[in-house]
Enzyme design. Structure first.
Site, PDB file in Angstrom:
ATOM      1  N   ASP A  44       0.845  -1.196   0.000  1.00  0.00           N
ATOM      2  CA  ASP A  44       0.000   0.000   0.000  1.00  0.00           C
ATOM      3  C   ASP A  44       0.879   1.244   0.000  1.00  0.00           C
ATOM      4  OD1 ASP A  44      -3.219   0.535   0.930  1.00  0.00           O
ATOM      5  OD2 ASP A  44      -1.802   2.202   1.151  1.00  0.00           O
ATOM      6  N   ASN A  77     -12.901  -2.849   2.284  1.00  0.00           N
ATOM      7  CA  ASN A  77     -13.913  -1.799   2.369  1.00  0.00           C
ATOM      8  C   ASN A  77     -14.794  -1.879   1.125  1.00  0.00           C
ATOM      9  OD1 ASN A  77     -12.907  -0.659   4.803  1.00  0.00           O
ATOM     10  ND2 ASN A  77     -11.271   0.320   3.650  1.00  0.00           N
ATOM     11  N   GLY A 123     -15.700   3.647   3.444  1.00  0.00           N
ATOM     12  CA  GLY A 123     -14.487   4.402   3.130  1.00  0.00           C
ATOM     13  C   GLY A 123     -13.718   3.859   1.941  1.00  0.00           C
ATOM     14  N   THR A 171     -12.047   3.868  -1.339  1.00  0.00           N
ATOM     15  CA  THR A 171     -11.582   4.986  -2.172  1.00  0.00           C
ATOM     16  C   THR A 171     -11.172   4.545  -3.570  1.00  0.00           C
ATOM     17  OG1 THR A 171      -9.327   4.777  -1.291  1.00  0.00           O
ATOM     18  CG2 THR A 171     -10.797   6.343  -0.191  1.00  0.00           C
ATOM     19  N   HIS A 206     -11.934  -0.902  -7.124  1.00  0.00           N
ATOM     20  CA  HIS A 206     -11.492  -2.200  -7.673  1.00  0.00           C
ATOM     21  C   HIS A 206     -11.307  -3.075  -6.433  1.00  0.00           C
ATOM     22  CE1 HIS A 206      -8.762  -4.510 -10.696  1.00  0.00           C
ATOM     23  NE2 HIS A 206      -8.795  -5.240  -9.586  1.00  0.00           N
ATOM     24  N   HIS A 208     -10.357  -5.047  -3.411  1.00  0.00           N
ATOM     25  CA  HIS A 208      -9.021  -5.260  -2.837  1.00  0.00           C
ATOM     26  C   HIS A 208      -9.160  -5.675  -1.383  1.00  0.00           C
ATOM     27  CE1 HIS A 208     -10.035  -0.958  -2.462  1.00  0.00           C
ATOM     28  NE2 HIS A 208      -9.380  -0.965  -1.318  1.00  0.00           N
ATOM     29  N   HIS A 267      -7.009  -5.648   2.106  1.00  0.00           N
ATOM     30  CA  HIS A 267      -5.860  -5.141   2.854  1.00  0.00           C
ATOM     31  C   HIS A 267      -5.361  -6.256   3.771  1.00  0.00           C
ATOM     32  CE1 HIS A 267      -6.743  -0.718   2.205  1.00  0.00           C
ATOM     33  NE2 HIS A 267      -7.963  -1.201   2.028  1.00  0.00           N
TER      34      HIS A 267
HETATM   35  P1  DGP Z   1      -9.627   1.692   0.373  1.00  0.00           P
HETATM   36  O1  DGP Z   1      -9.735   2.940   1.178  1.00  0.00           O
HETATM   37  O2  DGP Z   1     -10.087   0.456   1.102  1.00  0.00           O
HETATM   38  O3  DGP Z   1     -10.319   1.853  -0.982  1.00  0.00           O
HETATM   39  O4  DGP Z   1      -8.079   1.472   0.096  1.00  0.00           O
HETATM   40  C1  DGP Z   1      -7.395   1.904  -1.033  1.00  0.00           C
HETATM   41  C2  DGP Z   1      -5.946   1.812  -0.729  1.00  0.00           C
HETATM   42  O5  DGP Z   1      -5.222   1.917  -1.935  1.00  0.00           O
HETATM   43  C3  DGP Z   1      -5.414   2.911   0.193  1.00  0.00           C
HETATM   44  O6  DGP Z   1      -4.944   2.317   1.405  1.00  0.00           O
HETATM   45  C4  DGP Z   1      -4.265   3.543  -0.583  1.00  0.00           C
HETATM   46  C5  DGP Z   1      -4.005   2.558  -1.687  1.00  0.00           C
HETATM   47  N1  DGP Z   1      -3.595   3.170  -2.946  1.00  0.00           N
HETATM   48  C6  DGP Z   1      -4.282   4.091  -3.650  1.00  0.00           C
HETATM   49  N2  DGP Z   1      -3.608   4.412  -4.770  1.00  0.00           N
HETATM   50  C7  DGP Z   1      -2.488   3.642  -4.778  1.00  0.00           C
HETATM   51  C8  DGP Z   1      -1.391   3.514  -5.683  1.00  0.00           C
HETATM   52  O7  DGP Z   1      -1.309   4.141  -6.744  1.00  0.00           O
HETATM   53  N3  DGP Z   1      -0.402   2.633  -5.333  1.00  0.00           N
HETATM   54  C9  DGP Z   1      -0.462   1.888  -4.179  1.00  0.00           C
HETATM   55  N4  DGP Z   1       0.566   1.069  -3.946  1.00  0.00           N
HETATM   56  N5  DGP Z   1      -1.489   1.988  -3.312  1.00  0.00           N
HETATM   57  C10 DGP Z   1      -2.487   2.854  -3.605  1.00  0.00           C
END
Ligand code: DGP
Length: 113
Positions: free
Chosen positions: A30, A86, A92, A94, A97, A99, A101
Protein backbone atom coordinates in the site's frame (compact mmCIF):
# COMPACT_ATOMS: atom_id res chain seq x y z
CA UNK A 1 -11.50 -0.62 -16.85
CA UNK A 2 -9.31 1.95 -18.54
CA UNK A 3 -9.57 4.62 -15.83
CA UNK A 4 -9.07 2.29 -12.84
CA UNK A 5 -5.74 2.83 -11.05
CA UNK A 6 -5.55 -0.77 -9.83
CA UNK A 7 -6.15 -2.07 -13.39
CA UNK A 8 -3.25 0.20 -14.43
CA UNK A 9 -1.10 -1.28 -11.64
CA UNK A 10 -1.92 -4.81 -12.86
CA UNK A 11 -0.90 -3.81 -16.41
CA UNK A 12 2.31 -2.18 -15.16
CA UNK A 13 1.26 1.28 -16.36
CA UNK A 14 1.55 2.56 -12.77
CA UNK A 15 4.56 1.26 -10.81
CA UNK A 16 4.03 -0.71 -7.62
CA UNK A 17 6.04 -2.68 -5.08
CA UNK A 18 4.98 -6.17 -6.12
CA UNK A 19 4.75 -8.85 -3.43
CA UNK A 20 3.08 -11.67 -5.39
CA UNK A 21 1.52 -12.31 -8.80
CA UNK A 22 -0.16 -15.19 -10.59
CA UNK A 23 -2.67 -15.53 -13.42
CA UNK A 24 -5.61 -14.45 -11.25
CA UNK A 25 -4.35 -11.98 -8.68
CA UNK A 26 -1.73 -9.36 -7.88
CA UNK A 27 -0.39 -8.20 -4.50
CA UNK A 28 1.55 -5.02 -3.78
CA UNK A 29 2.48 -2.75 -0.89
CA UNK A 30 0.00 0.00 0.00
CA UNK A 31 1.26 3.46 -0.91
CA UNK A 32 0.01 4.81 2.44
CA UNK A 33 0.75 2.04 4.95
CA UNK A 34 -1.41 1.86 8.08
CA UNK A 35 0.74 -0.83 9.72
CA UNK A 36 4.36 -2.00 9.45
CA UNK A 37 3.14 -4.56 6.90
CA UNK A 38 0.32 -3.32 4.68
CA UNK A 39 -0.28 -5.23 1.47
CA UNK A 40 -3.17 -5.08 -0.99
CA UNK A 41 -4.32 -8.21 -2.82
CA UNK A 42 -6.51 -7.67 -5.88
CA UNK A 43 -8.04 -9.78 -8.63
CA UNK A 44 -6.58 -9.07 -12.06
CA UNK A 45 -10.12 -9.01 -13.40
CA UNK A 46 -11.88 -5.73 -12.61
CA UNK A 47 -14.56 -6.18 -9.95
CA UNK A 48 -15.85 -3.02 -8.26
CA UNK A 49 -16.15 -4.27 -4.67
CA UNK A 50 -17.43 -7.03 -2.42
CA UNK A 51 -20.93 -5.69 -3.11
CA UNK A 52 -20.42 -6.32 -6.85
CA UNK A 53 -19.32 -9.95 -6.51
CA UNK A 54 -21.14 -12.52 -8.63
CA UNK A 55 -21.30 -16.32 -8.26
CA UNK A 56 -18.72 -16.70 -11.06
CA UNK A 57 -16.21 -14.78 -8.89
CA UNK A 58 -16.28 -17.35 -6.06
CA UNK A 59 -13.23 -19.28 -7.27
CA UNK A 60 -11.21 -16.07 -7.68
CA UNK A 61 -12.06 -14.82 -4.19
CA UNK A 62 -11.34 -18.21 -2.66
CA UNK A 63 -8.00 -18.26 -4.45
CA UNK A 64 -7.20 -14.77 -3.17
CA UNK A 65 -7.67 -15.94 0.41
CA UNK A 66 -5.26 -18.82 -0.15
CA UNK A 67 -2.78 -16.29 -1.53
CA UNK A 68 -3.35 -14.05 1.51
CA UNK A 69 -2.44 -16.98 3.75
CA UNK A 70 0.75 -17.60 1.76
CA UNK A 71 1.73 -13.92 1.83
CA UNK A 72 1.18 -13.76 5.60
CA UNK A 73 3.57 -16.68 6.03
CA UNK A 74 6.13 -15.19 3.63
CA UNK A 75 5.94 -11.86 5.49
CA UNK A 76 6.39 -13.66 8.84
CA UNK A 77 3.09 -12.41 10.25
CA UNK A 78 3.07 -15.39 12.60
CA UNK A 79 1.70 -13.37 15.52
CA UNK A 80 -1.41 -12.48 13.51
CA UNK A 81 -2.75 -10.16 10.88
CA UNK A 82 -5.99 -8.50 9.85
CA UNK A 83 -7.74 -8.74 6.46
CA UNK A 84 -10.07 -5.87 5.53
CA UNK A 85 -12.09 -5.12 2.41
CA UNK A 86 -13.91 -1.80 2.37
CA UNK A 87 -17.03 -1.91 0.20
CA UNK A 88 -18.81 1.31 -0.68
CA UNK A 89 -18.80 4.88 0.52
CA UNK A 90 -19.82 4.29 4.15
CA UNK A 91 -16.93 1.84 4.54
CA UNK A 92 -14.49 4.40 3.13
CA UNK A 93 -13.69 2.58 -0.13
CA UNK A 94 -11.58 4.99 -2.17
CA UNK A 95 -10.51 2.74 -5.06
CA UNK A 96 -13.38 0.99 -6.81
CA UNK A 97 -11.49 -2.20 -7.67
CA UNK A 98 -11.98 -5.07 -5.21
CA UNK A 99 -9.02 -5.26 -2.84
CA UNK A 100 -8.13 -6.95 0.41
CA UNK A 101 -5.86 -5.14 2.85
CA UNK A 102 -3.43 -7.35 4.79
CA UNK A 103 -2.35 -5.48 7.92
CA UNK A 104 0.23 -6.83 10.33
CA UNK A 105 3.45 -6.37 12.20
CA UNK A 106 1.83 -4.60 15.13
CA UNK A 107 -0.60 -5.49 17.94
CA UNK A 108 -3.90 -4.04 16.75
CA UNK A 109 -6.64 -2.59 18.90
CA UNK A 110 -10.18 -3.89 19.20
CA UNK A 111 -11.91 -0.92 17.58
CA UNK A 112 -14.75 -1.75 15.20
CA UNK A 113 -13.89 -5.43 14.93
P1 DGP B 1 -9.63 1.69 0.37
O1 DGP B 1 -9.74 2.94 1.18
O2 DGP B 1 -10.09 0.46 1.10
O3 DGP B 1 -10.32 1.85 -0.98
O4 DGP B 1 -8.08 1.47 0.10
C1 DGP B 1 -7.39 1.90 -1.03
C2 DGP B 1 -5.95 1.81 -0.73
O5 DGP B 1 -5.22 1.92 -1.94
C3 DGP B 1 -5.41 2.91 0.19
O6 DGP B 1 -4.94 2.32 1.41
C4 DGP B 1 -4.27 3.54 -0.58
C5 DGP B 1 -4.01 2.56 -1.69
N1 DGP B 1 -3.59 3.17 -2.95
C6 DGP B 1 -4.28 4.09 -3.65
N2 DGP B 1 -3.61 4.41 -4.77
C7 DGP B 1 -2.49 3.64 -4.78
C8 DGP B 1 -1.39 3.51 -5.68
O7 DGP B 1 -1.31 4.14 -6.74
N3 DGP B 1 -0.40 2.63 -5.33
C9 DGP B 1 -0.46 1.89 -4.18
N4 DGP B 1 0.57 1.07 -3.95
N5 DGP B 1 -1.49 1.99 -3.31
C10 DGP B 1 -2.49 2.85 -3.60
Amino acid sequence: MSDCIFCKIVKGDIPSAKVYEDDRCYAFRDINPQAPTHILVIPKKHIDSVAALKPEDEATVGHIFTVISKIAKDEHLDAGFRVISNSGADAGQTVNHLHFHILGGVKMGEGLI
